[in-house]
Design a protein around this motif. Sequence first.
Motif, PDB file in Angstrom:
ATOM      1  N   PHE A 108      -3.197  21.763  33.407  1.00 16.39           N
ATOM      2  CA  PHE A 108      -3.456  20.924  34.572  1.00 16.39           C
ATOM      3  C   PHE A 108      -3.710  21.725  35.848  1.00 16.39           C
ATOM      4  CE2 PHE A 108      -1.438  17.682  31.864  1.00 16.39           C
ATOM      5  CZ  PHE A 108      -2.370  16.658  32.013  1.00 16.39           C
ATOM      6  N   SER A 109      -3.646  23.044  35.769  1.00 11.99           N
ATOM      7  CA  SER A 109      -4.030  23.855  36.930  1.00 11.99           C
ATOM      8  C   SER A 109      -5.544  24.032  36.993  1.00 11.99           C
ATOM      9  CB  SER A 109      -3.354  25.222  36.870  1.00 11.99           C
ATOM     10  OG  SER A 109      -3.891  26.033  35.834  1.00 11.99           O
ATOM     11  N   ARG A 110      -6.244  23.614  35.936  1.00  8.07           N
ATOM     12  CA  ARG A 110      -7.701  23.671  35.883  1.00  8.07           C
ATOM     13  C   ARG A 110      -8.272  22.256  35.780  1.00  8.07           C
ATOM     14  NH1 ARG A 110     -10.478  25.467  32.093  1.00  8.07           N
ATOM     15  NH2 ARG A 110      -9.032  25.250  30.328  1.00  8.07           N
ATOM     16  N   PRO A 111      -9.546  22.074  36.121  1.00 14.40           N
ATOM     17  CA  PRO A 111     -10.147  20.739  36.017  1.00 14.40           C
ATOM     18  C   PRO A 111     -10.086  20.180  34.597  1.00 14.40           C
ATOM     19  CG  PRO A 111     -11.515  22.153  37.382  1.00 14.40           C
ATOM     20  CD  PRO A 111     -10.462  23.045  36.774  1.00 14.40           C
ATOM     21  N   VAL A 112      -9.841  18.890  34.524  1.00 15.29           N
ATOM     22  CA  VAL A 112      -9.759  18.185  33.252  1.00 15.29           C
ATOM     23  C   VAL A 112     -10.572  16.896  33.365  1.00 15.29           C
ATOM     24  CG1 VAL A 112      -7.599  17.051  33.960  1.00 15.29           C
ATOM     25  CG2 VAL A 112      -8.177  17.174  31.530  1.00 15.29           C
ATOM     26  N   GLY A 113     -11.173  16.489  32.274  1.00 17.50           N
ATOM     27  CA  GLY A 113     -11.863  15.206  32.232  1.00 17.50           C
ATOM     28  C   GLY A 113     -10.943  14.151  31.658  1.00 17.50           C
ATOM     29  N   VAL A 114     -10.687  13.097  32.412  1.00 18.99           N
ATOM     30  CA  VAL A 114      -9.806  12.012  31.965  1.00 18.99           C
ATOM     31  C   VAL A 114     -10.674  10.771  31.759  1.00 18.99           C
ATOM     32  CG1 VAL A 114      -7.841  10.554  32.542  1.00 18.99           C
ATOM     33  CG2 VAL A 114      -7.804  12.987  33.119  1.00 18.99           C
ATOM     34  N   LEU A 115     -10.612  10.215  30.553  1.00 18.27           N
ATOM     35  CA  LEU A 115     -11.520   9.151  30.145  1.00 18.27           C
ATOM     36  C   LEU A 115     -10.757   7.859  29.884  1.00 18.27           C
ATOM     37  CD1 LEU A 115     -13.416  11.241  27.426  1.00 18.27           C
ATOM     38  CD2 LEU A 115     -13.843  11.226  29.890  1.00 18.27           C
ATOM     39  N   PHE A 116     -11.116   6.821  30.616  1.00 18.12           N
ATOM     40  CA  PHE A 116     -10.604   5.469  30.373  1.00 18.12           C
ATOM     41  C   PHE A 116     -11.793   4.632  29.917  1.00 18.12           C
ATOM     42  CE2 PHE A 116      -7.524   7.063  33.492  1.00 18.12           C
ATOM     43  CZ  PHE A 116      -6.311   6.576  33.012  1.00 18.12           C
ATOM     44  N   LEU A 117     -12.141   4.748  28.670  1.00 16.79           N
ATOM     45  CA  LEU A 117     -13.330   4.082  28.160  1.00 16.79           C
ATOM     46  C   LEU A 117     -12.926   2.835  27.382  1.00 16.79           C
ATOM     47  CD1 LEU A 117     -15.178   7.312  27.086  1.00 16.79           C
ATOM     48  CD2 LEU A 117     -15.991   5.710  28.806  1.00 16.79           C
ATOM     49  N   GLY A 118     -13.214   1.679  27.972  1.00 19.80           N
ATOM     50  CA  GLY A 118     -12.930   0.427  27.288  1.00 19.80           C
ATOM     51  C   GLY A 118     -11.467   0.172  27.036  1.00 19.80           C
ATOM     52  N   VAL A 119     -10.595   0.609  27.936  1.00 16.74           N
ATOM     53  CA  VAL A 119      -9.156   0.421  27.720  1.00 16.74           C
ATOM     54  C   VAL A 119      -8.482  -0.325  28.869  1.00 16.74           C
ATOM     55  CG1 VAL A 119      -8.561   2.704  28.664  1.00 16.74           C
ATOM     56  CG2 VAL A 119      -7.005   1.580  27.072  1.00 16.74           C
ATOM     57  N   LEU A 120      -8.924  -0.129  30.093  1.00 20.09           N
ATOM     58  CA  LEU A 120      -8.221  -0.709  31.232  1.00 20.09           C
ATOM     59  C   LEU A 120      -8.368  -2.225  31.304  1.00 20.09           C
ATOM     60  CD1 LEU A 120      -8.992   2.020  33.916  1.00 20.09           C
ATOM     61  CD2 LEU A 120      -6.820   1.598  32.753  1.00 20.09           C
ATOM     62  N   HIS A 121      -9.377  -2.775  30.632  1.00 21.02           N
ATOM     63  CA  HIS A 121      -9.478  -4.240  30.612  1.00 21.02           C
ATOM     64  C   HIS A 121      -8.481  -4.862  29.627  1.00 21.02           C
ATOM     65  CE1 HIS A 121     -12.925  -2.910  27.881  1.00 21.02           C
ATOM     66  NE2 HIS A 121     -12.022  -3.402  27.054  1.00 21.02           N
ATOM     67  N   ASN A 122      -7.690  -4.045  28.957  1.00 21.71           N
ATOM     68  CA  ASN A 122      -6.583  -4.564  28.150  1.00 21.71           C
ATOM     69  C   ASN A 122      -5.268  -4.545  28.914  1.00 21.71           C
ATOM     70  OD1 ASN A 122      -8.117  -2.940  25.378  1.00 21.71           O
ATOM     71  ND2 ASN A 122      -8.072  -5.143  25.720  1.00 21.71           N
ATOM     72  N   LEU A 123      -5.312  -4.168  30.189  1.00 22.67           N
ATOM     73  CA  LEU A 123      -4.141  -4.184  31.060  1.00 22.67           C
ATOM     74  C   LEU A 123      -4.265  -5.341  32.043  1.00 22.67           C
ATOM     75  CD1 LEU A 123      -4.011  -1.285  29.872  1.00 22.67           C
ATOM     76  CD2 LEU A 123      -3.168  -0.526  32.105  1.00 22.67           C
ATOM     77  N   THR A 124      -3.198  -6.087  32.196  1.00 22.58           N
ATOM     78  CA  THR A 124      -3.186  -7.160  33.190  1.00 22.58           C
ATOM     79  C   THR A 124      -2.993  -6.568  34.584  1.00 22.58           C
ATOM     80  OG1 THR A 124      -0.793  -7.468  33.079  1.00 22.58           O
ATOM     81  CG2 THR A 124      -2.138  -8.687  31.472  1.00 22.58           C
ATOM     82  N   ASP A 125      -3.179  -7.387  35.599  1.00 20.70           N
ATOM     83  CA  ASP A 125      -2.912  -6.913  36.957  1.00 20.70           C
ATOM     84  C   ASP A 125      -1.456  -6.498  37.102  1.00 20.70           C
ATOM     85  OD1 ASP A 125      -5.533  -7.475  37.511  1.00 20.70           O
ATOM     86  OD2 ASP A 125      -5.122  -9.056  38.980  1.00 20.70           O
ATOM     87  N   ALA A 126      -0.556  -7.200  36.398  1.00 21.20           N
ATOM     88  CA  ALA A 126       0.869  -6.839  36.458  1.00 21.20           C
ATOM     89  C   ALA A 126       1.120  -5.468  35.854  1.00 21.20           C
ATOM     90  CB  ALA A 126       1.703  -7.894  35.731  1.00 21.20           C
ATOM     91  N   ASP A 127       0.271  -5.033  34.908  1.00 22.16           N
ATOM     92  CA  ASP A 127       0.381  -3.689  34.340  1.00 22.16           C
ATOM     93  C   ASP A 127      -0.108  -2.623  35.310  1.00 22.16           C
ATOM     94  OD1 ASP A 127       1.366  -4.542  31.823  1.00 22.16           O
ATOM     95  OD2 ASP A 127      -0.675  -4.971  31.120  1.00 22.16           O
ATOM     96  N   ASP A 128      -0.816  -3.043  36.359  1.00 21.70           N
ATOM     97  CA  ASP A 128      -1.299  -2.168  37.422  1.00 21.70           C
ATOM     98  C   ASP A 128      -2.184  -1.034  36.898  1.00 21.70           C
ATOM     99  OD1 ASP A 128      -1.734  -1.001  39.873  1.00 21.70           O
ATOM    100  OD2 ASP A 128       0.275  -0.112  40.042  1.00 21.70           O
ATOM    101  N   PRO A 129      -3.382  -1.362  36.423  1.00 14.26           N
ATOM    102  CA  PRO A 129      -4.278  -0.294  35.970  1.00 14.26           C
ATOM    103  C   PRO A 129      -4.631   0.692  37.071  1.00 14.26           C
ATOM    104  CG  PRO A 129      -5.453  -2.384  36.176  1.00 14.26           C
ATOM    105  CD  PRO A 129      -3.998  -2.699  36.307  1.00 14.26           C
ATOM    106  N   TRP A 130      -4.656   0.238  38.329  1.00 11.92           N
ATOM    107  CA  TRP A 130      -4.954   1.141  39.444  1.00 11.92           C
ATOM    108  C   TRP A 130      -3.844   2.180  39.598  1.00 11.92           C
ATOM    109  CZ3 TRP A 130      -4.927  -4.220  39.652  1.00 11.92           C
ATOM    110  CH2 TRP A 130      -6.187  -4.816  39.577  1.00 11.92           C
ATOM    111  N   GLY A 131      -2.590   1.762  39.407  1.00 16.52           N
ATOM    112  CA  GLY A 131      -1.481   2.706  39.458  1.00 16.52           C
ATOM    113  C   GLY A 131      -1.487   3.665  38.284  1.00 16.52           C
TER     114      GLY A 131
END
Length: 267
Positions: free
Chosen positions: A149-172
């Motif tokens: 994590f001291s170097r750049p990393v690619g983090v992928l949320f592909l087709g997953v965050l729409h399975n989280l409700t607002d109460a799950d706080d995908p933004w958080g």
Amino acid sequence: MSNPPRVPKGINPRVPNDARMYDYYLGGKDNFAADREAAEKIMALGPSRDICLANRRFLGRAVRHVADLGIDQFIDLGTGLPSQDNVHEVARRVRPGAHVVYVDYDPVVVVHARALLAGTDARIAIVHADVREPAAILDAPETAKLIDFSRPVGVLFLGVLHNLTDADDPWGVVAAFRERMAAGSALVVSHLTDDAHPEVGKAAREVYDAADAPLVHRDRAAVARLFDGFDLLEPGVTHVGDWRPDEPWESALAGGEWWYVGVARKP
């Protein structure tokens, strides 16, 4: 189409599962009767297979672009069942030594991924965890072994965050990863929307009410909020076929209006 040869502990094959439904949409065999029944209901509503294929093509374009930026380590969240052109395959065409951590909460996905992806490749790891618990992923031994994590990393949320409700706080959830990502890291998101088809979206959500994860369509503004703290790359948050298509016809792919996607970097 036959069921998987065995049912991992903790799996209820009578409850539809998003990853296995996605596998069915793409023509896979790792799904149960309940998954196929639910997927057929969704497919009756619109071009579900094309919707999934459009997202898969975006994965290839986005990962290739992130690798072109010089990034050679990736975390793929909610990876789903192994398919063609997985993240490590795309990334290694540009960065042959790329490390990839695949994450999913479904034991069926984890069993298959470990057997097919991680068994003979020390640069691939599979983490069994829920995206709603970022610390369990970020601090997992498998992640620590492969991701610096001291170097750049690619983090992928592909087709997953729409399975989280607002109460799950995908933004958080995204923010928790952002805090650990080094400057220059990349965030890739694809998220379902029903902006163009609200009535069809409502019917689709009713099918997912019987599944083990909800379906939450979000509008462009809600998806754009996921990129808070990042610098969006051109063309910003857009429909899937409009994000740097390789061919002009990709912009007109059936189902493209069901996705908002974007790629950004941490300043």
